[in-house]
Design an enzyme around this catalytic site. Sequence first.
Site, mmCIF file in Angstrom:
data_model
loop_
_atom_site.group_PDB
_atom_site.id
_atom_site.type_symbol
_atom_site.label_atom_id
_atom_site.label_comp_id
_atom_site.label_asym_id
_atom_site.label_seq_id
_atom_site.Cartn_x
_atom_site.Cartn_y
_atom_site.Cartn_z
ATOM 1 N N HIS A 1 -3.564 11.735 -3.102
ATOM 2 C CA HIS A 1 -4.940 11.838 -2.592
ATOM 3 C C HIS A 1 -4.966 12.568 -1.242
ATOM 4 C CE1 HIS A 1 -9.139 9.796 -2.887
ATOM 5 N NE2 HIS A 1 -9.222 10.985 -2.294
ATOM 6 N N GLU A 42 -4.855 3.228 -6.410
ATOM 7 C CA GLU A 42 -4.222 3.964 -5.307
ATOM 8 C C GLU A 42 -3.705 2.995 -4.249
ATOM 9 O OE1 GLU A 42 -6.829 7.062 -3.847
ATOM 10 O OE2 GLU A 42 -6.812 8.102 -5.767
#
Length: 308
Positions: free
Chosen positions: A281, A260
């Site tokens: 996210h 990420e």
Amino acid sequence: MYRVLVTDKVHPKGLEMLKEKGFEVVVDLDAYKPEVLKERIKGFDVIIVRSRTKVTREVIESADKLKVIARAGSGLDNIDLEAAKEKGIKVVNAPDALKVSVAELVIAMMIVVARRAHYSYRALLEGKWEKVMGTEIMGKTLGVIGFGRIGREVAKRAKALGMDVIAYDVFDLSEMAKEMGVRFTQDLDEVLKNADIITLHVPLTPETRNMINKEAIEKMKDGVIIINAARGEVMDYKALLEGLKSGKVRAAALDVYPEEPPRSEWLMELIRHPNVFATAHIGAQTQEAQERTSVEVAKRIMEALGIS
Ligand code: NAD
């Protein structure tokens, strides 16, 4: 006076509560990288992080005054719990504060991919008027893997939408499930074989890493829909991409990734796949969850330091 270092974006309400109690609060959003943090952390009694900051063993070992590591959120997989324990540093989090926000996102994702609304939107942006065909979720079986705080919130909402729910957990939560009208099993295969839609809500641990792999996908119903708003690493995304390509998996909705932000070409190929709906996210990214989290974590820090 206690000194608090904040290295990720945290709602101001909890930080104000700490200041009112005489804490010195320093927000340094550039200090999140382990090599910077291991120097920056010196002199601080408390550190507040979200998921971006990795509180590694090296960081913990170089801290000289640290008493509390506070995770403004629920997952603790970015904190070396063993290293903290060895140094007698307390770790606190706010596990209840964001369960509703994550559950609401999961329900939204489920309907979006079932109706192929994400595909319709992409087509519209390209000037195409495509009357895509989807399915209803009412009467479908939702498999909830991990029947904890978020899993139960998702199950509750799915029941209200007319779905059958089957839940799997390592702990025997059958009584709780019964009260909610949810079928409970401790046999993962039962969920894999029977669910039309599967949603993951386990924490990332050595046992759950890659728990949903190629073999698990093979056991699922043809045309299954998979949702992951837990942690990217609990699922083998390369196997998911294969499943989407072969049609075994009809669609996937993803909020979390093994990397990420995602950069690898194969991961971007997954995200770009026409049957994937992906978000960055954002499960806990609501005003309500952020405010609740910051207040809850401030209270837990004070409790940990024995301040009332
Ligand atoms: P929780 O601890 O309340 O529930 C997790 C459940 O998983 C527990 O019931 C536990 O018994 C079960 N479990 C643990 N190991 C298992 C295993 N090997 N097999 C089956 N079940 C197992 O946690 P929660 O607050 O519901 O959070 C669930 C997940 O959501 C975590 O991965 C967390 O990191 C993630 N999360 C994501 C976001 C987001 O923004 N997308 C936000 C918050 C939490």
